[in-house]
Design a protein around this motif. Structure first.
Motif, PDB file in Angstrom:
ATOM      1  N   ALA A 118       0.835  -1.185   0.000  1.00 24.43           N
ATOM      2  CA  ALA A 118       0.000   0.000   0.000  1.00 24.43           C
ATOM      3  C   ALA A 118       0.872   1.239   0.000  1.00 24.43           C
ATOM      4  O   ALA A 118       0.677   2.163  -0.789  1.00 24.43           O
ATOM      5  CB  ALA A 118      -0.908  -0.013   1.227  1.00 24.43           C
TER       6      ALA A 118
ATOM      7  N   ASN B   8       0.627   3.606  -3.033  1.00 22.18           N
ATOM      8  CA  ASN B   8      -0.127   4.826  -2.782  1.00 22.18           C
ATOM      9  C   ASN B   8       0.721   6.079  -2.924  1.00 22.18           C
ATOM     10  O   ASN B   8       0.229   7.102  -3.374  1.00 22.18           O
ATOM     11  CB  ASN B   8      -0.762   4.778  -1.395  1.00 22.18           C
ATOM     12  CG  ASN B   8      -1.942   3.838  -1.378  1.00 22.18           C
ATOM     13  OD1 ASN B   8      -2.598   3.661  -2.400  1.00 22.18           O
ATOM     14  ND2 ASN B   8      -2.210   3.226  -0.253  1.00 22.18           N
TER      15      ASN B   8
ATOM     16  N   SER C 121      -6.629   4.020  -8.282  1.00 22.54           N
ATOM     17  CA  SER C 121      -6.860   4.406  -6.888  1.00 22.54           C
ATOM     18  C   SER C 121      -7.979   3.567  -6.314  1.00 22.54           C
ATOM     19  O   SER C 121      -7.907   3.075  -5.187  1.00 22.54           O
ATOM     20  CB  SER C 121      -7.256   5.876  -6.794  1.00 22.54           C
ATOM     21  OG  SER C 121      -6.281   6.657  -7.393  1.00 22.54           O
TER      22      SER C 121
ATOM     23  N   LYS D  81      -7.718   1.011  -3.269  1.00 18.66           N
ATOM     24  CA  LYS D  81      -8.544   1.110  -2.066  1.00 18.66           C
ATOM     25  C   LYS D  81      -9.252  -0.199  -1.812  1.00 18.66           C
ATOM     26  O   LYS D  81      -9.352  -0.662  -0.685  1.00 18.66           O
ATOM     27  CB  LYS D  81      -9.555   2.237  -2.232  1.00 18.66           C
ATOM     28  CG  LYS D  81      -8.902   3.576  -1.969  1.00 18.66           C
ATOM     29  CD  LYS D  81      -9.903   4.627  -1.546  1.00 18.66           C
ATOM     30  CE  LYS D  81      -9.192   5.900  -1.183  1.00 18.66           C
ATOM     31  NZ  LYS D  81      -9.493   7.005  -2.047  1.00 18.66           N
TER      32      LYS D  81
ATOM     33  N   LEU E  12      -6.169  -2.953  -1.159  1.00 13.85           N
ATOM     34  CA  LEU E  12      -5.222  -2.733  -0.067  1.00 13.85           C
ATOM     35  C   LEU E  12      -5.845  -1.974   1.077  1.00 13.85           C
ATOM     36  O   LEU E  12      -5.264  -1.834   2.129  1.00 13.85           O
ATOM     37  CB  LEU E  12      -3.998  -1.969  -0.576  1.00 13.85           C
ATOM     38  CG  LEU E  12      -3.342  -2.591  -1.793  1.00 13.85           C
ATOM     39  CD1 LEU E  12      -2.206  -1.736  -2.258  1.00 13.85           C
ATOM     40  CD2 LEU E  12      -2.844  -3.979  -1.455  1.00 13.85           C
TER      41      LEU E  12
ATOM     42  N   TYR F 291      -7.634  -3.145   5.220  1.00 14.22           N
ATOM     43  CA  TYR F 291      -7.017  -3.091   6.533  1.00 14.22           C
ATOM     44  C   TYR F 291      -7.139  -1.739   7.200  1.00 14.22           C
ATOM     45  O   TYR F 291      -7.113  -1.631   8.397  1.00 14.22           O
ATOM     46  CB  TYR F 291      -5.546  -3.475   6.407  1.00 14.22           C
ATOM     47  CG  TYR F 291      -5.269  -4.739   7.117  1.00 14.22           C
ATOM     48  CD1 TYR F 291      -6.031  -5.863   6.821  1.00 14.22           C
ATOM     49  CD2 TYR F 291      -4.306  -4.830   8.097  1.00 14.22           C
ATOM     50  CE1 TYR F 291      -5.814  -7.044   7.478  1.00 14.22           C
ATOM     51  CE2 TYR F 291      -4.085  -6.011   8.750  1.00 14.22           C
ATOM     52  CZ  TYR F 291      -4.834  -7.120   8.435  1.00 14.22           C
ATOM     53  OH  TYR F 291      -4.617  -8.287   9.091  1.00 14.22           O
ATOM     54  N   SER F 292      -7.223  -0.706   6.375  1.00 14.46           N
ATOM     55  CA  SER F 292      -7.134   0.615   6.978  1.00 14.46           C
ATOM     56  C   SER F 292      -8.507   1.144   7.367  1.00 14.46           C
ATOM     57  O   SER F 292      -8.612   2.203   7.921  1.00 14.46           O
ATOM     58  CB  SER F 292      -6.466   1.566   5.996  1.00 14.46           C
ATOM     59  OG  SER F 292      -7.239   1.623   4.832  1.00 14.46           O
TER      60      SER F 292
ATOM     61  N   GLY G 261      -0.033   6.359   3.090  1.00 10.91           N
ATOM     62  CA  GLY G 261      -0.364   5.294   2.145  1.00 10.91           C
ATOM     63  C   GLY G 261      -0.270   3.941   2.812  1.00 10.91           C
ATOM     64  O   GLY G 261      -0.554   2.914   2.217  1.00 10.91           O
ATOM     65  N   GLN G 262       0.145   3.941   4.064  1.00 11.32           N
ATOM     66  CA  GLN G 262       0.384   2.668   4.753  1.00 11.32           C
ATOM     67  C   GLN G 262      -0.862   2.217   5.461  1.00 11.32           C
ATOM     68  O   GLN G 262      -1.499   2.975   6.180  1.00 11.32           O
ATOM     69  CB  GLN G 262       1.504   2.860   5.780  1.00 11.32           C
ATOM     70  CG  GLN G 262       1.959   1.567   6.393  1.00 11.32           C
ATOM     71  CD  GLN G 262       3.323   1.187   5.862  1.00 11.32           C
ATOM     72  OE1 GLN G 262       3.767   1.777   4.901  1.00 11.32           O
ATOM     73  NE2 GLN G 262       3.980   0.232   6.464  1.00 11.32           N
ATOM     74  N   ALA G 263      -1.209   0.970   5.252  1.00 12.91           N
ATOM     75  CA  ALA G 263      -2.459   0.483   5.811  1.00 12.91           C
ATOM     76  C   ALA G 263      -2.377   0.268   7.312  1.00 12.91           C
ATOM     77  O   ALA G 263      -3.379   0.284   7.984  1.00 12.91           O
ATOM     78  CB  ALA G 263      -2.854  -0.805   5.123  1.00 12.91           C
ATOM     79  N   GLN G 264      -1.162   0.089   7.819  1.00 15.54           N
ATOM     80  CA  GLN G 264      -1.061  -0.199   9.253  1.00 15.54           C
ATOM     81  C   GLN G 264      -1.205   1.035  10.125  1.00 15.54           C
ATOM     82  O   GLN G 264      -1.230   0.949  11.344  1.00 15.54           O
ATOM     83  CB  GLN G 264       0.298  -0.838   9.566  1.00 15.54           C
ATOM     84  CG  GLN G 264       0.357  -2.275   9.179  1.00 15.54           C
ATOM     85  CD  GLN G 264       1.787  -2.751   9.186  1.00 15.54           C
ATOM     86  OE1 GLN G 264       2.716  -1.966   9.108  1.00 15.54           O
ATOM     87  NE2 GLN G 264       1.960  -4.048   9.272  1.00 15.54           N
ATOM     88  N   THR G 265      -1.268   2.184   9.468  1.00 21.68           N
ATOM     89  CA  THR G 265      -1.244   3.423  10.217  1.00 21.68           C
ATOM     90  C   THR G 265      -2.290   3.514  11.319  1.00 21.68           C
ATOM     91  O   THR G 265      -1.995   4.032  12.391  1.00 21.68           O
ATOM     92  CB  THR G 265      -1.376   4.603   9.248  1.00 21.68           C
ATOM     93  OG1 THR G 265      -0.486   4.373   8.189  1.00 21.68           O
ATOM     94  CG2 THR G 265      -1.055   5.893   9.919  1.00 21.68           C
ATOM     95  N   PRO G 266      -3.531   3.023  11.100  1.00 21.48           N
ATOM     96  CA  PRO G 266      -4.506   3.146  12.172  1.00 21.48           C
ATOM     97  C   PRO G 266      -4.006   2.593  13.500  1.00 21.48           C
ATOM     98  O   PRO G 266      -4.336   3.130  14.549  1.00 21.48           O
ATOM     99  CB  PRO G 266      -5.701   2.347  11.655  1.00 21.48           C
ATOM    100  CG  PRO G 266      -5.592   2.439  10.191  1.00 21.48           C
ATOM    101  CD  PRO G 266      -4.131   2.488   9.884  1.00 21.48           C
TER     102      PRO G 266
ATOM    103  N   LYS H   9      -3.769   8.065   1.369  1.00 19.36           N
ATOM    104  CA  LYS H   9      -3.259   8.280   0.025  1.00 19.36           C
ATOM    105  C   LYS H   9      -3.778   7.181  -0.886  1.00 19.36           C
ATOM    106  O   LYS H   9      -3.907   6.050  -0.410  1.00 19.36           O
ATOM    107  CB  LYS H   9      -1.729   8.208   0.015  1.00 19.36           C
ATOM    108  CG  LYS H   9      -1.023   9.373   0.626  1.00 19.36           C
ATOM    109  CD  LYS H   9       0.462   9.128   0.459  1.00 19.36           C
ATOM    110  CE  LYS H   9       1.282  10.072   1.306  1.00 19.36           C
ATOM    111  NZ  LYS H   9       2.691   9.706   1.323  1.00 19.36           N
ATOM    112  N   PRO H  10      -4.027   7.328  -2.135  1.00 16.95           N
ATOM    113  CA  PRO H  10      -3.989   8.617  -2.810  1.00 16.95           C
ATOM    114  C   PRO H  10      -5.291   9.380  -2.561  1.00 16.95           C
ATOM    115  O   PRO H  10      -6.349   8.785  -2.530  1.00 16.95           O
ATOM    116  CB  PRO H  10      -3.865   8.226  -4.287  1.00 16.95           C
ATOM    117  CG  PRO H  10      -4.476   6.871  -4.373  1.00 16.95           C
ATOM    118  CD  PRO H  10      -4.332   6.234  -3.034  1.00 16.95           C
TER     119      PRO H  10
END
Lengths: 1123, 147
Positions: free
Chosen positions: A898, A902, A939, A943, A946, A949-950, B99-104, B122-123
């Protein structure tokens, strides 16, 4: 006191008091000297000894011997030996006789004797020697014996041996039944201690015992039932008390219970048996019961009991190991399955990325081709950066693709003999300017290598570039050195740097995939940890190895070692002839990326020519793009002519020039040029030979060939056409004529190619389509049946072709078919007609039908082509959702990817926005709009794939009832299509704390599963009701119930249902829905349960989910709130 | 008068009003610079920084109204930077993007320390980004300077 008895202990005293005159030996005074001497010896010895004197064998013994006599002492003194040992006289009598009659000594070691010295027959072992005692006349007066009892030793040894053997035998066997079998083999050898044994194992519910092994029994026997219920009061063995108490139980009335139980190593049946629990580590309940018949000749003393409990413990631990191994094995299998699914998934996603990237690079390169002047310096610079970032994405995606290819075994390596020194130098040189700009000393030292090395050039190039890119990234000052040399029978490539180095503890892991050395100082934070892993995989393809040595703060040296020769390579992948491959350009992506890591100002100048990636991309994706220049192969032995013609063509085409016929054929095979232009007169293979070779190779035969010749005249022209040439040009020709002819042949070839491709594509489409494509004639007889139809309906083509299409139409819909036929006969079509069809197994499937008429060459309608699709729009959206679900299982990689994807996306998005904003020209704006659209697609994809997870998993107060009301309309279309009666019932709707996105996903998954499961006309009930859960703590919450009248879930698959990638829906399932549901429920500290029945005609399934009102709070908090 | 205008800011220097100043931090230079350019084209004053330390340095010299920072950066990461700015310059708005998914997960950690930051993924389309900025500190031409 007679001196002969003095100092003789208790026995001396007894002998003193005995009236010997009443015995056969007579009064002591009459005893011969030899007897007296013998008695003196035994009485003063501390070793057990006795004397049998005279023909009567009168027994005289010492103190230590008393023990062996047991209750026979003291009566045995002065009695005949025959009388004393009547029970074993059949064994020892003959030995005594040998001494008396023949004067021979005997010796026996650990002889088994069943003595009755304690009131019962007892298994004993003695080592003893009989020797003759002379009388005073020189004859044999009696027998002298020294004896040692070995019972304890023999039995202990025997038991220890058994325990050891069982441990050894069961350690090797790993399956549960093998463990029992091996244990039984050992137990069978211990027939004295264990005349018979039985091993019973409890089932998972703990209700039934089944026999897993037995010894001693030769045939079925009432004492060895195959299985028995624990509740069975009439069971032959008292299993229940053993299982419940966990203590052994002795059964001592065997003869009352059974007749003819096995005797084992004895002549007598055992009188009693013992039942021992087989304990389970860490479990209160035993895993089974061990039954053993007891040795009739041994008391059940502490030793015997200890032995038996050790034995059952040994069996128990072997069983536990087997269970643990099986669990481990299953886990390993599940992991392997998961891994394969992951690889497949990445391969798919990578392809998805490539297409939009290609479509993005195209317009960008078009715009960029206007150059700095055309675009203005600022816009040009922005677009260059956008282009570079798109390339960076492409490189990442390509690397991922390489990986999945290697894993799937689909890498198309071709090993060719290569001048590896030169090749390595060439590849390395692309990094030179970047290294110099960064102020690094860069040295490349290759060879000498006397023989060509077999490598796949693309692979070798990737190895070198990845190592260089890595070195460049982590070397802020100093030098990078490439070295290639022969070491023994190998070639070794080393890349040495003076960079940051790698901590010792990280060294073993640097080649692991996605492993990144954290917090190392480098030029950039970019990186996925995939480059070095790829190097390792690529080296393996060459039968080679990788290595690294490093010193923190001083630098690292990476080495790749591959064997010389070719025996280690797969023979069918070796190509002997070195080819003239044009230098590959993939180095540029590495260098462009690397230069971007340099501080600004020293990076690539803004007007640096753009390296076109488009041709290689198009080749890779198999697409065609207008504007790609066609490749012409030119063969002429005359260098001047070659120069001239090539010069003429270069403006419009790509040209590959060769100087003889042989090379022309080889290059044609390799590069598949769009057109071949060859001189007729050449040494070796002439132009006609080239033509012949091309026409005879099916994959090349359609290539247009134009012959060039100095021979004029109609004859030669006809000869050329005859040979299959597309055209024949006579020198001298004008440039315009040459270009015109080439142009027209290329155009014709394109049209031909398109036609061929169209029909091939059609054929391939029919073969590979996911939709069933069925041909039928006007009377509804099936004429063709593609693989998808086989899969969808279960009929093989040969089964159904020639039969009526009515076979797949349900009885109540048979009237549809004549209507369809009528429409077709009129020349009409049926589009996306949603209906139901049946498979060979009678299963009903929802389909969308498209039927169009088939015409013969005269335009007459001769039949129909029917396309059957087994999906609905709803299912498609589900699939998109599932892509994101799958990614949850590959979270770590997703996170890394990601970031990598991204960031460039963000950059490109911004740049395109700026470029568009500032552009005045409408065509440029159009290009950029197109780019923006493609970017939006990427994009969106990122989303979806990837982003899962977020998503926030924040809990908030929600009402499940309200949520249900919002969600139900989503299912309306699908349920209407299948005529499903779907009802919602909300019994009270209070707030709970939960993550609403997750609860929504949970409900959606469960309801979609139900819709998939029920047949048309079925029912689904979705209910939300307040509930309390009493387990552990009393908790309140909401119960969500989804019930359907679907086909039910078979008991054997229920345990796997919540595993990732498990699916019962072969066509549409990703196998993640329920796994995801389980995860959601667990995160909310709730529970999910399933009940189902597969009874035909009455089947149903109910999923019941409990979500506590406290969401993710602790149970204690929940309790407080509830109270 | 003309001179003064030119010296101050190109467009909206009126009495009591000033251009809001936004600092964009990202180790990916292109991202930091393009975002700054985009903000600039909307009339905000914007500057780009490429790491946490220099971002803090800029804050000391000229307090921004808003700091937009990437999360995953070498050296001081975005969260640390955000916490440092939160401590030293309490009036400054902070927006994280990653852009990193682990951020949360990292955000959760920050939350435990008492900091609640908003995170953009991002984006992000520039128009959405601008809307976010406008929501936070208001449009460039109507913003009253506050303490």
């Amino acid at each position: 006191m007679d001196s002969v008895f003095s100092g003789g202990g208790e026995m001396g005293a007894l002998m003193q008091t005995l009236d010997w005159s009443k015995t056969a030996v007579g009064p002591v005074a009459s005893w011969p000297q030899s007897l007296k001497t013998a008695v003196r010896i035994i009485l003063t010895s501390r070793y057990a000894m006795f004397v049998w004197w005279g023909q009567e064998l009168v027994n005289l013994y010492n103190d230590p011997y008393r023990l062996f006599l047991g209750i026979k002492h003291p009566a045995a003194l002065g009695k005949s030996g025959r009388q004393v040992w009547a029970e074993i006289w059949d064994q020892i009598g003959p030995r005594a006789e040998a001494v008396l009659l023949r004067g021979e000594s005997t010796y026996d070691e650990a002889l088994l004797l069943l003595l009755a010295r304690h009131g019962y027959h007892e298994e004993t072992y003695f080592t003893f020697s009989y020797s003759p005692l002379p009388d005073d006349q020189g004859g044999v007066g009696g027998i002298f014996c020294a004896v040692n009892e070995e019972t304890q030793r023999v039995i202990d040894e025997r038991r220890l041996t058994l325990l050891r053997e069982i441990a050894a035998a069961t350690a090797e066997n790993l399956a549960l039944n093998q463990v029992c079998e091996s244990a039984a083999q050992c137990l069978a050898n211990a027939a004295r201690d264990l005349p018979f044994t039985l091993i019973y194992l409890l089932d998972a519910e703990g209700k039934r015992l089944s026999k897993a092994a037995e010894t001693g029994f030769n045939a079925a026997h009432p004492a060895a039932p195959a299985s028995v219920s624990l509740d069975d009061a009439s069971a032959v063995w008292p299993f229940r008390p053993v299982v419940e108490s966990g203590n052994p139980v002795i059964v001592d009335d065997l003869s009352g219970r059974f007749t003819g139980v096995p005797r084992g190593g004895w002549n007598e049946e055992p009188g009693s048996a013992i039942l021992l629990p087989i304990a389970q580590r860490g479990q209160p309940r035993p895993s089974g019961v061990f039954v053993a018949g007891l040795n009739p000749y041994r008391r059940l003393d502490d030793d015997y009991r200890g032995f038996l409990s050790l034995l059952s413990a040994q069996i128990g631990s072997a069983l536990a190991n087997a269970v643990a191994y099986e669990t481990e094995h299953r886990r390993a299998e599940a992991l392997a399955k998961l891994d394969r699914a992951k690889t497949q998934f990445f391969s798919n996603v990578s392809h998805e990325f490539r297409t939009p990237l290609a479509l993005m690079l195209g317009p960008l390169e078009d715009v960029l081709s206007e150059g700095r002047e055309g675009l203005g310096p600022e816009r040009h610079k922005h677009l260059l950066v956008a282009h570079r970032n798109a390339l960076r994405l492409l490189k990442l995606v390509n690397t991922l693709l390489d990986f999945s290819r290697i894993e799937a075994g689909r890498i198309d390596a071709v090993y060719e003999p290569t001048d590896l020194c030169r090749f390595t130098q060439e590849v390395s040189s692309v990094f030179r300017s970047a290294m110099e700009k960064a102020g690094l000393d860069f040295s490349v030292e290759c060879g000498p290598i006397s023989e060509p090395v077999y490598v796949d050039r693309n692979t070798w190039e990737k190895i070198v570039l990845n190592l260089l890119s890595n070195a460049f990234k982590f070397t802020l000052e100093g030098s990078v050195a490439v070295r290639l040399r022969v070491v023994g029978k190998d070639v070794q490539l080393s890349v040495t740097d003076t960079g940051t180095g790698i901590p010792a503890e990280e060294l073993p892991r640097v080649f692991e995939r996605f492993h990144r050395v954290e917090s190392s100082r480098g030029r950039t934070f970019e990186g996925t940890g995939i480059g070095l892993a790829l190097v390792r995989e690529l080296a393996r393809l060459h039968g080679g190895t990788v290595g690294v040595t490093s010193s923190l703060g001083r630098g690292s040296m990476f080495t790749v070692t591959i064997p010389l020769g070719k025996v280690h390579l797969p023979a069918h992948r070796i190509q002997e002839q070195a080819t003239l491959r044009p230098t590959a350009l993939s180095g540029e992506t590495y260098v462009e990326e690397a230069q971007h890591w340099l501080p600004q100002g020293s990076g690539a100048p803004a007007d640096e020519p753009v390296v076109s990636m488009l041709p290689s991309l198009v080749a890779a994706t198999g697409g065609e793009t207008a504007g790609q220049r066609e490749l012409i192969l030119l063969a002429d032995d005359n260098a001047d002519m070659r120069e001239y013609v090539a010069h003429l063509l270069r403006d419009k085409y790509r040209v590959q020039a060769v100087c003889d016929g042989q090379e022309a054929v080889e290059v044609t095979r390799r590069l598949h040029p769009d057109l071949v232009l060859t001189d007729v007169m050449m040494p070796g293979l002439d132009g006609f030979g080239v033509l012949d070779a091309i026409r005879n190779e099916p994959s090349l035969s359609s290539t247009p060939v134009i012959l060039l010749s100095a021979r004029a005249g109609e004859d030669s022209r006809v000869e050329g056409w005859h040979a299959g040439a597309n055209d024949y040009l006579v020198k001298p020709f004008t440039a315009r004529e040459l270009l015109a002819r080439i142009g027209s042949h290329l155009a014709m070839a394109r049209i031909r190619k398109e036609q061929i491709m169209a029909s091939q594509r059609l054929a391939a489409l029919v073969e590979s389509a996911d939709d069933a494509i069925i041909g039928k004639d006007l009377s509804g007889i099936v004429t063709s049946w593609n693989p998808a139809a086989e899969k969808m309906f279960g009929y093989r083509a040969e089964e159904i072709v020639g039969r009526s299409i009515a076979a797949i139409i349900p009885p109540e819909l048979q009237a549809d078919e004549p209507r369809i036929q009528e429409t077709i006969a009129r020349g009409g079509r049926v589009d996306h007609f949603e209906t139901v069809r049946v498979t060979k197994d009678g299963e009903r499937i929802d389909v969308s039908l498209t039927v169009s008429p088939l015409k013969d060459e005269n335009g007459r309608i001769v039949g129909a082509a029917k396309i059957v699709r087994d999906v609905t729009q709803q299912k498609k959206t589900e699939r998109t959702l599932r892509i994101s679900e799958r990614l949850a299982s590959v979270g770590r990689l997703a996170a890394t990817m990601a970031h990598e994807i991204n960031n460039p996306l963000e950059a490109v998005t911004n740049l395109v926005y700026l470029a568009k904003q500032r552009s005045v020209r409408s065509d440029v704006r159009d290009f950029l709009s197109e780019t923006q659209d493609e970017l939006a697609r990427i994009s969106q994809l990122t989303k979806q794939t990837l982003g899962f997870y977020s998503e926030t998993k924040k809990t908030m107060p929600i009402r499940v009832g309200q949520l249900l009301n919002q969600l139900m309309p989503i299912f309306a279309a699908r349920t209407r299509n299948k005529a499903i009666d779907i009802r919602t019932e909300i019994r009270g709707d209070f707030e709970i704390y939960a993550a609403s996105d997750e609860i929504r996903l949970l409900i959606t998954n469960l309801v979609n599963n139900s819709i998939d499961a029920v047949a048309p006309g079925g029912q689904i009930l979705v209910r939300a009701s307040p509930a309390a859960q009493w387990r552990a703590n009393r908790r309140f919450g909401v119960r969500i119930t989804v019930a359907d009248t679907g086909s039910g879930i078979a008991p054997e698959v229920r345990s796997e249902l919540f595993e990732p990638f498990f699916t019962t829906k072969k066509e549409v399932g990703t196998g993640l829905g329920l796994w995801l549901c389980k995860g959601i429920v667990e995160r909310h500290r709730g529970s999910i349960r399933l009940k189902s029945s597969t009874a035909p005609g009455k089947s149903w399934t109910v999923f019941s989910v409990f979500v506590p009102s406290s969401g993710q709070q602790s149970d204690a908090e929940a309790l407080r709130e509830a109270v | 008068m003309n001179d003064t205008r030119v010296c101050q800011t190109p467009s909206n220097a009126a009495a009591g009003l000033r251009r809001p100043f936004i600092l964009v931090v990202d180790d990916e230079r292109v991202i930091a610079e393009t975002l700054a350019l985009i903000l600039d084209s909307e009339g905000y004053g914007a500057e780009a920084a490429y790491d946490g330390a220099s971002a803090l340095e800029i804050c000391r010299q000229r307090l921004p109204d808003l700091v937009v920072t990437d999360v995953v950066m070498p050296g001081m990461n975005g969260i640390d930077l955000a916490i440092a700015i939160g401590r030293q310059f309490p009036g400054c708005h902070i927006l994280l993007f990653s852009g990193q998914a682990q951020t949360p997960l990292i955000l959760e950690d920050a939350k435990r320390l008492g900091y609640d930051f908003e995170l953009l993924a991002k984006p992000l389309h520039p128009e959405e980004f601008l809307k976010k900025v406008k929501d936070l500190i208001g449009p460039h031409d109507a913003r009253q300077k506050t303490a």
